[in-house]
Design a protein around this motif. Structure first.
Motif, PDB file in Angstrom:
ATOM      1  N   GLU A 193     -25.678  -0.430 -27.724  1.00 50.74           N
ATOM      2  CA  GLU A 193     -25.117  -1.777 -27.910  1.00 50.74           C
ATOM      3  C   GLU A 193     -25.913  -2.861 -27.198  1.00 50.74           C
ATOM      4  O   GLU A 193     -25.871  -4.019 -27.595  1.00 50.74           O
ATOM      5  CB  GLU A 193     -23.673  -1.814 -27.392  1.00 50.74           C
ATOM      6  CG  GLU A 193     -22.702  -1.097 -28.294  1.00 50.74           C
ATOM      7  CD  GLU A 193     -21.356  -0.882 -27.621  1.00 50.74           C
ATOM      8  OE1 GLU A 193     -21.087  -1.488 -26.574  1.00 50.74           O
ATOM      9  OE2 GLU A 193     -20.585  -0.089 -28.168  1.00 50.74           O
ATOM     10  N   LYS A 203     -12.243  -8.509 -16.099  1.00 51.36           N
ATOM     11  CA  LYS A 203     -12.167  -8.286 -14.647  1.00 51.36           C
ATOM     12  C   LYS A 203     -11.091  -9.190 -14.051  1.00 51.36           C
ATOM     13  O   LYS A 203     -10.795 -10.252 -14.594  1.00 51.36           O
ATOM     14  CB  LYS A 203     -13.516  -8.622 -13.975  1.00 51.36           C
ATOM     15  CG  LYS A 203     -14.676  -7.854 -14.533  1.00 51.36           C
ATOM     16  CD  LYS A 203     -14.539  -6.353 -14.327  1.00 51.36           C
ATOM     17  CE  LYS A 203     -15.591  -5.575 -15.093  1.00 51.36           C
ATOM     18  NZ  LYS A 203     -15.196  -4.245 -15.480  1.00 51.36           N
ATOM     19  N   TYR A 221     -23.081   4.897 -20.086  1.00 48.21           N
ATOM     20  CA  TYR A 221     -23.378   4.437 -18.720  1.00 48.21           C
ATOM     21  C   TYR A 221     -22.278   4.888 -17.769  1.00 48.21           C
ATOM     22  O   TYR A 221     -21.240   5.373 -18.211  1.00 48.21           O
ATOM     23  CB  TYR A 221     -23.530   2.909 -18.678  1.00 48.21           C
ATOM     24  CG  TYR A 221     -22.309   2.089 -19.016  1.00 48.21           C
ATOM     25  CD1 TYR A 221     -21.505   1.553 -18.014  1.00 48.21           C
ATOM     26  CD2 TYR A 221     -21.945   1.843 -20.353  1.00 48.21           C
ATOM     27  CE1 TYR A 221     -20.383   0.789 -18.322  1.00 48.21           C
ATOM     28  CE2 TYR A 221     -20.852   1.079 -20.664  1.00 48.21           C
ATOM     29  CZ  TYR A 221     -20.059   0.558 -19.651  1.00 48.21           C
ATOM     30  OH  TYR A 221     -18.963  -0.213 -19.980  1.00 48.21           O
ATOM     31  N   SER A 263     -14.948  -4.737 -20.332  1.00 49.01           N
ATOM     32  CA  SER A 263     -13.509  -4.877 -20.036  1.00 49.01           C
ATOM     33  C   SER A 263     -13.294  -6.089 -19.118  1.00 49.01           C
ATOM     34  O   SER A 263     -14.154  -6.397 -18.295  1.00 49.01           O
ATOM     35  CB  SER A 263     -13.012  -3.612 -19.340  1.00 49.01           C
ATOM     36  OG  SER A 263     -13.822  -3.337 -18.214  1.00 49.01           O
ATOM     37  N   THR A 276     -21.180  -2.408 -10.700  1.00 48.32           N
ATOM     38  CA  THR A 276     -21.450  -2.257  -9.264  1.00 48.32           C
ATOM     39  C   THR A 276     -22.429  -3.330  -8.782  1.00 48.32           C
ATOM     40  O   THR A 276     -22.182  -4.013  -7.791  1.00 48.32           O
ATOM     41  CB  THR A 276     -22.079  -0.867  -8.999  1.00 48.32           C
ATOM     42  OG1 THR A 276     -21.224   0.117  -9.556  1.00 48.32           O
ATOM     43  CG2 THR A 276     -22.272  -0.609  -7.527  1.00 48.32           C
TER      44      THR A 276
HETATM   45  P1  NAP Z   1     -22.385  -0.336 -13.910  1.00 49.35           P
HETATM   46  O1  NAP Z   1     -21.633  -0.354 -12.626  1.00 49.35           O
HETATM   47  O2  NAP Z   1     -22.175   0.795 -14.843  1.00 49.35           O
HETATM   48  O3  NAP Z   1     -22.066  -1.716 -14.649  1.00 49.35           O
HETATM   49  C1  NAP Z   1     -22.443  -1.975 -15.966  1.00 49.35           C
HETATM   50  C2  NAP Z   1     -21.790  -3.261 -16.419  1.00 49.35           C
HETATM   51  O4  NAP Z   1     -22.242  -3.572 -17.743  1.00 49.35           O
HETATM   52  C3  NAP Z   1     -20.258  -3.151 -16.488  1.00 49.35           C
HETATM   53  O5  NAP Z   1     -19.666  -4.355 -16.080  1.00 49.35           O
HETATM   54  C4  NAP Z   1     -20.005  -2.915 -17.988  1.00 49.35           C
HETATM   55  O6  NAP Z   1     -18.734  -3.343 -18.444  1.00 49.35           O
HETATM   56  C5  NAP Z   1     -21.102  -3.771 -18.577  1.00 49.35           C
HETATM   57  N1  NAP Z   1     -21.410  -3.365 -19.963  1.00 49.35           N
HETATM   58  C6  NAP Z   1     -21.954  -2.215 -20.404  1.00 49.35           C
HETATM   59  N2  NAP Z   1     -22.057  -2.214 -21.749  1.00 49.35           N
HETATM   60  C7  NAP Z   1     -21.561  -3.408 -22.154  1.00 49.35           C
HETATM   61  C8  NAP Z   1     -21.386  -4.014 -23.417  1.00 49.35           C
HETATM   62  N3  NAP Z   1     -21.754  -3.392 -24.562  1.00 49.35           N
HETATM   63  N4  NAP Z   1     -20.818  -5.247 -23.478  1.00 49.35           N
HETATM   64  C9  NAP Z   1     -20.436  -5.883 -22.339  1.00 49.35           C
HETATM   65  N5  NAP Z   1     -20.588  -5.362 -21.100  1.00 49.35           N
HETATM   66  C10 NAP Z   1     -21.142  -4.141 -21.009  1.00 49.35           C
HETATM   67  O7  NAP Z   1     -23.965  -0.395 -13.649  1.00 49.35           O
HETATM   68  P2  NAP Z   1     -24.738  -0.988 -12.372  1.00 49.35           P
HETATM   69  O8  NAP Z   1     -24.766   0.011 -11.278  1.00 49.35           O
HETATM   70  O9  NAP Z   1     -24.238  -2.350 -12.091  1.00 49.35           O
HETATM   71  O10 NAP Z   1     -26.237  -1.041 -12.975  1.00 49.35           O
HETATM   72  C11 NAP Z   1     -26.536  -1.806 -14.138  1.00 49.35           C
HETATM   73  C12 NAP Z   1     -27.946  -1.533 -14.619  1.00 49.35           C
HETATM   74  O11 NAP Z   1     -28.896  -2.149 -13.752  1.00 49.35           O
HETATM   75  C13 NAP Z   1     -28.383  -0.075 -14.627  1.00 49.35           C
HETATM   76  O12 NAP Z   1     -27.858   0.616 -15.756  1.00 49.35           O
HETATM   77  C14 NAP Z   1     -29.881  -0.203 -14.668  1.00 49.35           C
HETATM   78  O13 NAP Z   1     -30.318  -0.250 -16.006  1.00 49.35           O
HETATM   79  C15 NAP Z   1     -30.154  -1.544 -13.990  1.00 49.35           C
HETATM   80  N6  NAP Z   1     -30.871  -1.370 -12.713  1.00 49.35           N
HETATM   81  C16 NAP Z   1     -32.066  -1.971 -12.548  1.00 49.35           C
HETATM   82  C17 NAP Z   1     -32.756  -1.822 -11.335  1.00 49.35           C
HETATM   83  C18 NAP Z   1     -34.071  -2.526 -11.080  1.00 49.35           C
HETATM   84  O14 NAP Z   1     -34.726  -2.247 -10.084  1.00 49.35           O
HETATM   85  N7  NAP Z   1     -34.473  -3.451 -11.905  1.00 49.35           N
HETATM   86  C19 NAP Z   1     -32.208  -1.046 -10.296  1.00 49.35           C
HETATM   87  C20 NAP Z   1     -30.970  -0.457 -10.511  1.00 49.35           C
HETATM   88  C21 NAP Z   1     -30.306  -0.610 -11.728  1.00 49.35           C
HETATM   89  P3  NAP Z   1     -17.377  -2.657 -17.865  1.00 49.35           P
HETATM   90  O15 NAP Z   1     -17.268  -3.147 -16.432  1.00 49.35           O
HETATM   91  O16 NAP Z   1     -16.310  -3.217 -18.714  1.00 49.35           O
HETATM   92  O17 NAP Z   1     -17.586  -1.180 -17.965  1.00 49.35           O
END
Ligand code: NAP
Length: 310
Positions: free
Chosen positions: A201, A167, A310, A165, A143
């Motif tokens: 991971e 894109k 996640y 996965s 996202t």
């Molecule tokens: P999301 O929509 O679940 O996206 C996670 C992405 O990471 C997806 O593209 C996923 O791949 C990929 N991924 C997960 N495990 C992986 C692996 N082992 N190898 C390769 N790719 C992997 O999460 P989001 O909403 O974008 O948020 C991401 C993270 O940002 C949150 O979990 C949080 O820790 C962090 N965050 C930080 C803040 C801040 O203020 N600093 C604020 C909000 C969030 P797939 O697309 O293939 O599933």
């Protein structure tokens, strides 16, 4: 039918006000005054681990107000089989994109060098670099990562993303998927951004082994989670020149301890986990929708895949 608010007390007012503005009849209770545990159907949790949620026998769903749920999935007393939803909020996505775009532009337009030159009253004439010459890689194309990648691509940056996965092509972002593609993804990047969720991971993924695939002088921006970064390996990469600079918003221990070497490191820009925060005004709609879905046995919006983490 009641909702238990089990997140931090200082967040409670904004969330409950926004929820009640949408649906005044909601019965919202606050931890630890839940009354009869059998009356609690839905629990809202925040950035800290909640108490033991297994004591609510009729719990239908757990809703996080945070996008990352690593702390929740690791908390003791998480009931098995109760669906968990994480927060996807346009206010949070917009804030994260603003933060990362600002950091990328600041870096590429030599903001840190120009500010240092001004402090020394030094006239530093630099040729503006072109966005298309900047190779930016996003670890995590979910996202948040996708919104950033599309907006930076729109500014002309040469974008690539790494995810589990593959894109679809077509949004101007080259897709790399899976562990075997990581070295090719990292090759010749100017800026590496981490926006991965914290899982078994991805813990310590930003380490010397990964930095070895980068070219000298790469800039790292970590907005994922602090435990994804090996602190000692970062310091070594900054002193060897493999990394030129790091922008860090998240840390292994938060608040970052006063004596931590990151605080005064000349190559580190540090912000206190403020890149993006969920806003009740934009996030409450989905929480209410999930409450209604939970009460009628329908799948939740933004449901966490507990096996993937996640
Ligand atoms: P999301 O929509 O679940 O996206 C996670 C992405 O990471 C997806 O593209 C996923 O791949 C990929 N991924 C997960 N495990 C992986 C692996 N082992 N190898 C390769 N790719 C992997 O999460 P989001 O909403 O974008 O948020 C991401 C993270 O940002 C949150 O979990 C949080 O820790 C962090 N965050 C930080 C803040 C801040 O203020 N600093 C604020 C909000 C969030 P797939 O697309 O293939 O599933």
């Amino acid at each position: 039918m009641s909702i238990l608010y089990a997140a931090e007390a200082d967040e409670a007012a904004q969330w409950t006000d926004s929820l009640r503005a949408l649906e005044p009849t909601l019965d919202i209770r606050f931890w630890p005054d839940w009354g009869d545990p059998a009356a609690v159907d839905f629990v809202i949790v925040g950035g800290r681990s909640p108490g033991d949620l297994s004591i609510f026998p009729k719990l239908r769903a757990i809703q996080s107000t945070w996008a990352g749920v690593n702390h929740l999935l690791r908390s003791a007393g998480l009931p098995h089989g109760v669906p968990i939803a994480r927060m996807v909020d346009r206010g949070l996505t917009g804030s994260m994109t603003e933060f990362v775009v600002y950091q990328v532009l600041d870096e590429w337009r030599r903001g840190p060098e120009l500010r240092a030159a001004q402090r020394e009253a030094r006239w530093l004439e630099t040729m503006p670099r072109r966005a298309e010459d900047c190779h930016v890689g996003l670890l995590g194309l979910g996202t948040l990562g996708t919104d950033i990648a599309v907006k930076l691509a729109g500014l002309g940056f040469s974008m690539r993303g790494w995810s589990r996965s593959p894109k679809e092509a077509g949004m101007g972002v080259a897709s790399f998927a899976g562990a075997e593609s990581l070295p090719a993804f990292l090759k010749d990047l100017d800026i590496l951004i981490c926006l991965l969720p914290l899982t078994a991971e991805t813990e310590n993924i930003l380490d010397a082994k990964l930095f070895a695939h980068l070219r000298d002088g790469t800039v790292l921006i970590n907005v994922g989670r602090g435990a994804q970064l090996n602190d000692a390996d970062l310091l070594a990469a900054l002193s060897s020149g493999r990394l030129r600079r790091a922008v860090l918003d998240v840390f292994r221990e938060e608040p970052l301890p006063e004596a931590h070497p990151f605080w005064n490191h000349p190559q580190i820009t540090l912000t206190p986990h403020v890149a993006a925060i969920t806003r009740a005004g934009t996030g409450a709609d989905d929480i209410l929708e999930n409450y209604r879905r939970a009460m009628t046995g329908r799948p939740l919006l933004n449901q966490v895949d507990v096996r993937k983490g996640y």
